[in-house]
Scaffold this active site. Structure first.
Site, PDB file in Angstrom:
ATOM      1  N   ASP A   1       0.841  -1.190   0.000  1.00 48.73           N
ATOM      2  CA  ASP A   1       0.000   0.000   0.000  1.00 48.73           C
ATOM      3  C   ASP A   1       0.883   1.249   0.000  1.00 48.73           C
ATOM      4  O   ASP A   1       2.058   1.198   0.357  1.00 48.73           O
ATOM      5  CB  ASP A   1      -0.902  -0.003   1.232  1.00 48.73           C
TER       6      ASP A   1
ATOM      7  N   GLY B   1       2.235   1.901  12.416  1.00 49.05           N
ATOM      8  CA  GLY B   1       3.046   0.749  12.060  1.00 49.05           C
ATOM      9  C   GLY B   1       2.722   0.189  10.695  1.00 49.05           C
ATOM     10  O   GLY B   1       3.613  -0.275   9.971  1.00 49.05           O
ATOM     11  N   TYR B   2       1.458   0.255  10.308  1.00 50.84           N
ATOM     12  CA  TYR B   2       1.052  -0.215   8.980  1.00 50.84           C
ATOM     13  C   TYR B   2       1.773   0.576   7.892  1.00 50.84           C
ATOM     14  O   TYR B   2       2.347   0.010   6.963  1.00 50.84           O
ATOM     15  CB  TYR B   2      -0.461  -0.074   8.823  1.00 50.84           C
ATOM     16  N   GLY B   3       1.764   1.892   8.002  1.00 47.13           N
ATOM     17  CA  GLY B   3       2.414   2.734   7.004  1.00 47.13           C
ATOM     18  C   GLY B   3       3.912   2.512   6.948  1.00 47.13           C
ATOM     19  O   GLY B   3       4.510   2.469   5.866  1.00 47.13           O
TER      20      GLY B   3
END
Length: 246
Positions: free
Chosen positions: A153, A166-168
């Site tokens: 992403d 944390g996802y980014g």
């Protein structure tokens, strides 16, 4: 490469493809598309009930798939080694791995992010993806067209990178991992590539955007053909690259 292109022939005929996160939006759409392209699909996911629904959809259009329930949050390198050993013993080969599993709680300032949520996102979105890949690489190396595809992403596309936590950070790390790993494997080793779809209408995206205002989002199925292409021999041209789709 077009995320909406039609499949031309059995691009994955006779191949074995592992879909990680097979019950999710892109994972389930890609699983069906891979089966339509002739692959025997191994469906890996956390919950059995959603996997069973994908199993039925896949079986209806292609070779009978296999189920492999596994929670990435608690999985260790030994668990992934066992996965690779079972694939070798039961199927005798592995030709592709598609990483679609993801962990995202919602938009939160880093300052206020729960440490456990941060660690969980980094683990599922980066560490577990690498551990599984590492375990499967020896088996993929036996294939004449072994491929690993990371669905990546880009939270900053079309807006600010703020609040993705944390996802980014894990997405940015994977964008570095793809060319790094390919450089180490060389031009004769398994292929490694990334797929950066445009905005997708999925449960994960629904945690960050309201559906009635997110007019750019497309169905995950619009990007399934691109997954098949990268997993097939046609994806050789994208070795070590990240393919970005609108």
């Amino acid at each position: 490469m077009s995320g909406t292109q039609s499949l031309a022939g059995p691009a994955l005929d006779g191949r074995v493809v592992l879909i990680v996160g097979a019950a999710g939006g892109l994972g389930s759409a890609a699983a069906v598309a891979c089966a339509q392209a002739g692959a025997t699909v191994v469906l890996l996911g956390r919950k059995v009930a959603p996997l069973n629904r994908v199993y039925d959809a896949v079986k209806a259009v292609g070779p009978e798939p296999l189920l492999y329930p596994l929670d990435l949050v608690g999985a260790s390198p030994d668990d992934f080694d066992e996965l690779a050993q079972r694939l070798d013993a039961e199927l005798g080969r592995l030709d592709g791995v598609l990483h679609c599993a993801a962990e995202f709680k919602g938009l939160t300032p880093l300052l206020h992010t729960d440490p456990a949520d941060f660690a969980r996102a980094i683990h599922v979105d980066l560490t577990a993806r690498w551990w599984l890949t590492q375990a499967c690489l020896p088996l993929l190396a036996k294939s004449d067209a072994g491929a690993v595809v990371f669905a990546i992403d880009d939270p900053s596309r079309g807006g600010s990178p703020a609040f993705w936590g944390g996802y980014g950070l894990a997405q940015a790390a994977q964008a570095t991992l793809v060319p790094m790993l390919q450089a180490e494997l060389g031009e004769h080793g398994p292929r490694v590539s990334g797929l950066r779809p445009g905005p997708m209408r999925t449960g994960l995206r629904g945690k960050a955007f309201q559906a009635n205002t997110d007019l750019q989002a497309k169905p995950a199925s619009d990007y399934a053909a691109a997954c098949v292409e990268l997993l097939s021999a046609a994806g050789a041209a994208q070795r070590g690259r990240i393919v970005e789709l609108a």
